[in-house]
Design a protein around this motif. Structure first.
Motif, PDB file in Angstrom:
ATOM      1  N   PHE A  37       5.116  -2.912  58.837  1.00  0.00           N
ATOM      2  CA  PHE A  37       6.252  -2.809  59.754  1.00  0.00           C
ATOM      3  C   PHE A  37       7.341  -3.811  59.381  1.00  0.00           C
ATOM      4  CE2 PHE A  37       2.511  -1.501  62.244  1.00  0.00           C
ATOM      5  CZ  PHE A  37       2.929  -0.264  62.716  1.00  0.00           C
ATOM      6  N   GLY A  38       8.603  -3.410  59.613  1.00  0.00           N
ATOM      7  CA  GLY A  38       9.734  -4.286  59.351  1.00  0.00           C
ATOM      8  C   GLY A  38      10.801  -4.177  60.419  1.00  0.00           C
TER       9      GLY A  38
ATOM     10  N   GLY B  78      18.405   1.118  59.834  1.00  0.00           N
ATOM     11  CA  GLY B  78      17.443   1.392  60.890  1.00  0.00           C
ATOM     12  C   GLY B  78      16.978   0.115  61.552  1.00  0.00           C
ATOM     13  N   ASP B  79      16.725   0.186  62.872  1.00  0.00           N
ATOM     14  CA  ASP B  79      16.234  -0.975  63.619  1.00  0.00           C
ATOM     15  C   ASP B  79      14.846  -1.403  63.167  1.00  0.00           C
ATOM     16  OD1 ASP B  79      18.546  -0.897  65.158  1.00  0.00           O
ATOM     17  OD2 ASP B  79      17.603   0.156  66.831  1.00  0.00           O
ATOM     18  N   LEU B  80      13.999  -0.430  62.894  1.00  0.00           N
ATOM     19  CA  LEU B  80      12.605  -0.670  62.529  1.00  0.00           C
ATOM     20  C   LEU B  80      12.234   0.204  61.347  1.00  0.00           C
ATOM     21  CD1 LEU B  80      11.256  -0.357  66.183  1.00  0.00           C
ATOM     22  CD2 LEU B  80      11.336  -2.514  64.916  1.00  0.00           C
ATOM     23  N   CYS B  81      11.263  -0.216  60.580  1.00  0.00           N
ATOM     24  CA  CYS B  81      10.752   0.661  59.521  1.00  0.00           C
ATOM     25  C   CYS B  81       9.238   0.586  59.488  1.00  0.00           C
ATOM     26  CB  CYS B  81      11.335   0.300  58.156  1.00  0.00           C
ATOM     27  SG  CYS B  81      10.618  -1.171  57.383  1.00  0.00           S
ATOM     28  N   ILE B  82       8.651   1.670  59.002  1.00  0.00           N
ATOM     29  CA  ILE B  82       7.197   1.731  58.786  1.00  0.00           C
ATOM     30  C   ILE B  82       6.961   2.267  57.378  1.00  0.00           C
ATOM     31  CG2 ILE B  82       4.979   2.604  59.567  1.00  0.00           C
ATOM     32  CD1 ILE B  82       6.216   3.194  62.268  1.00  0.00           C
TER      33      ILE B  82
ATOM     34  N   SER C  82      19.813   3.159  51.435  1.00  0.00           N
ATOM     35  CA  SER C  82      19.573   1.732  51.330  1.00  0.00           C
ATOM     36  C   SER C  82      19.145   1.156  52.671  1.00  0.00           C
ATOM     37  CB  SER C  82      20.850   1.018  50.856  1.00  0.00           C
ATOM     38  OG  SER C  82      20.667  -0.368  50.738  1.00  0.00           O
ATOM     39  N   GLY C  83      18.367   0.089  52.625  1.00  0.00           N
ATOM     40  CA  GLY C  83      17.985  -0.602  53.855  1.00  0.00           C
ATOM     41  C   GLY C  83      17.344  -1.935  53.548  1.00  0.00           C
ATOM     42  N   LEU C  84      17.449  -2.846  54.503  1.00  0.00           N
ATOM     43  CA  LEU C  84      16.844  -4.164  54.407  1.00  0.00           C
ATOM     44  C   LEU C  84      16.144  -4.467  55.720  1.00  0.00           C
ATOM     45  CD1 LEU C  84      16.474  -7.024  53.102  1.00  0.00           C
ATOM     46  CD2 LEU C  84      18.672  -7.622  54.137  1.00  0.00           C
ATOM     47  N   TRP C  85      14.909  -4.962  55.627  1.00  0.00           N
ATOM     48  CA  TRP C  85      14.130  -5.283  56.824  1.00  0.00           C
ATOM     49  C   TRP C  85      13.386  -6.606  56.629  1.00  0.00           C
ATOM     50  CZ3 TRP C  85      14.609  -0.458  54.755  1.00  0.00           C
ATOM     51  CH2 TRP C  85      15.127   0.546  55.597  1.00  0.00           C
ATOM     52  N   ALA C  86      13.294  -7.378  57.711  1.00  0.00           N
ATOM     53  CA  ALA C  86      12.429  -8.555  57.732  1.00  0.00           C
ATOM     54  C   ALA C  86      11.018  -8.087  58.062  1.00  0.00           C
ATOM     55  CB  ALA C  86      12.917  -9.549  58.786  1.00  0.00           C
ATOM     56  N   VAL C  87      10.079  -8.412  57.204  1.00  0.00           N
ATOM     57  CA  VAL C  87       8.679  -8.012  57.381  1.00  0.00           C
ATOM     58  C   VAL C  87       7.896  -9.244  57.816  1.00  0.00           C
ATOM     59  CG1 VAL C  87       6.629  -7.125  56.222  1.00  0.00           C
ATOM     60  CG2 VAL C  87       8.882  -6.175  55.675  1.00  0.00           C
TER      61      VAL C  87
ATOM     62  N   GLY D 203       4.709  -9.032  64.670  1.00  0.00           N
ATOM     63  CA  GLY D 203       5.955  -9.626  65.114  1.00  0.00           C
ATOM     64  C   GLY D 203       5.858 -10.459  66.374  1.00  0.00           C
ATOM     65  N   ALA D 204       4.661 -10.766  66.821  1.00  0.00           N
ATOM     66  CA  ALA D 204       4.492 -11.490  68.091  1.00  0.00           C
ATOM     67  C   ALA D 204       5.238 -12.822  68.068  1.00  0.00           C
ATOM     68  CB  ALA D 204       3.011 -11.706  68.384  1.00  0.00           C
ATOM     69  N   ALA D 205       5.275 -13.488  66.911  1.00  0.00           N
ATOM     70  CA  ALA D 205       5.934 -14.793  66.835  1.00  0.00           C
ATOM     71  C   ALA D 205       7.425 -14.710  67.128  1.00  0.00           C
ATOM     72  CB  ALA D 205       5.699 -15.412  65.454  1.00  0.00           C
TER      73      ALA D 205
END
Length: 441
Positions: free
Chosen positions: A155-156, A198-202, A420-425, A436-438
């Motif tokens: 997840f990102g 996108g807000d989220l990615c899987i 294109s896309g960038l996500w924090a994982v 992502g609980a932290a």
């Protein structure tokens, strides 16, 4: 996957488990399974491409099918995990008028379902056939009887999750990593907004395409009413390796791809180039990474008319064994000072290998996990095909630097970046918690 009517039981929730993380789906998640039963399948069909039926009739008993990877851990699975043969990637946007609680419970529900599916279980205890015959099943059922097949679910979080045109929807703006911004424009970009962001990615990877599709389909149903599918992509024929035991695969240009990729056993390189460090900011990203996805269309028919010697010059390697044109075998380090006939560089200064090499990029490296894709034919009757590029890096700046270095790459004549896309994982989820609980602590 396991049929709960034949004896499987839901795993007990660890002490202190968050709702949806170990104790079962939240009420919203269960409602999503019921209300989203038809919508999710229809939405995914639009981006699935031409390979959704690959698994029909294929042999199910393979060594790879027995692989099982734990969802929980210090890092999310699907990064250094041995690269599987198939991918289903999906990008989601949160729905309008959702709040922070909707986002948290969605991540809890997704974590609960992912922890089950990666073990070869149905999405819930009642699953595909164990519930009421008068209600939609919790699980769609196309993975009944299939093994886990090495499934990993990663997840990102995209930049727009933290703040978008509507503002700070979830109170997360001050928690956004400074590096998590929309990627800059690059030479040769022809990006389709419908295939970007996108807000989220899987990222769901498996050795059976039906298992990967099953994961995205069911996670989409769980998200119903909280998040909607923005775009998705199927991939096959991995174009990288993360273990020495894996042979270097080939891309659709016919060349070996990922020879010099960072391997899972190279702890020093992973710490330097892939994992966010404990001293990095923000602290909640420690143990995580940054994911770049780029959908790269290849001009297949044009490339196929290029003579072999020119193809090899463009890449900088031989097409057969994958050796650098300066000599040696596939794993010989390129010698950029070597010359050929007439005193010209053996490896062209505009070749892909030279421009992407760490030696010419201040030692920058990234971990690649790309896949081939074929989405049928375009309006001109040509293959709509190419590379779905995925890379993990400690900072997005690593990718930006490399992509800018490739601005003079001769291969650019034969490719177009269309998505294109960038996500924090974030780091891996811990038992009893959720991905992502932290971020919400």
């Amino acid at each position: 996957m396991t049929d709960p009517s034949n004896g499987s039981a839901d795993a007990p929730a660890p002490a202190g488990a968050a709702p949806g993380a170990g104790a079962g789906l939240s009420r919203r998640g269960v409602l999503g399974l019921a209300l989203g039963a038809g919508a999710a399948g229809l939405a995914l069909g639009a981006g699935a491409g031409a390979t959704t039926g690959v698994a029909v009739g294929r042999a199910r008993e393979q060594d790879a099918a027995a692989s099982v990877y734990d969802y929980y851990g210090a890092h999310q699975a699907g990064i250094t995990t041995p690269v599987q043969d198939h991918l289903h990637f999906a990008s989601f946007d949160m729905m309008a008028r959702t709040d922070r609680d909707d986002l948290v419970t969605l991540l809890q529900d997704w974590s609960y379902a992912a922890a089950r599916m990666t073990q070869g279980l149905d999405v819930s205890a009642t699953g595909a056939v164990g519930g009421s015959p008068e209600a939609p099943p919790d699980d769609t059922g196309e993975a009944l009887g299939l093994a886990a097949s090495g499934l990993t679910i990663t997840f990102g979080f995209g930049p727009s999750l933290f703040e978008n045109d509507e503002g700070d929807r979830y109170g997360l703006a001050t928690r956004r990593p400074a590096q998590l911004e929309k990627l800059p424009a690059f030479l040769g970009d022809d990006l389709d907004p419908a295939l970007s962001g996108g807000d989220l990615c899987i990222q769901a990877c498996a050795d059976d395409p039906q298992v990967a599709v099953h994961a995205i389909r069911n996670l989409s149903r769980i998200a119903f009413g909280r998040a909607r599918l923005r775009w998705s992509q199927l991939g096959f024929g991995r174009t990288s390796r993360t273990t020495a035991a894996q042979a270097t695969p080939r891309n659709l240009f016919g060349f070996k791809d990922g020879t010099a990729n960072i391997l899972a056993t190279d702890d020093a390189a992973l710490a330097d180039h892939v994992w966010v460090g404990a001293a990095d900011e923000p602290a909640w990203m420690a143990g995580g990474s940054y994911l770049v996805a780029r959908k790269i269309a290849m001009l297949i028919e044009t490339w196929d008319r290029v003579r072999l010697s020119e193809q090899e010059s463009i890449i900088g390697r031989t097409k057969g064994v994958g050796a650098p044109l300066s000599g040696g075998d596939e794993f010989t380090e390129p010698d950029f000072d070597a010359t050929g006939a007439g005193g010209q560089p053996a490896i062209a200064t505009t070749s892909h290998v030279r421009l992407a090499h760490p030696e010419l990029n201040d030692g920058i490296r990234i971990l690649r996990r790309g896949y081939n894709f074929v989405d049928g034919n375009n309006e001109l009757g040509r293959l709509d095909a190419g590379l779905f590029f995925l890379s993990y890096q400690r900072s997005p700046e690593q990718f930006v630097r490399l992509q800018r270095s490739l601005s003079t790459d001769t291969m650019n004549e034969y490719i177009r970046h269309v998505g294109s896309g960038l996500w924090a994982v974030p780091a891996g989820a811990q038992p009893g918690s959720f991905v992502g609980a932290a971020l919400f602590a």
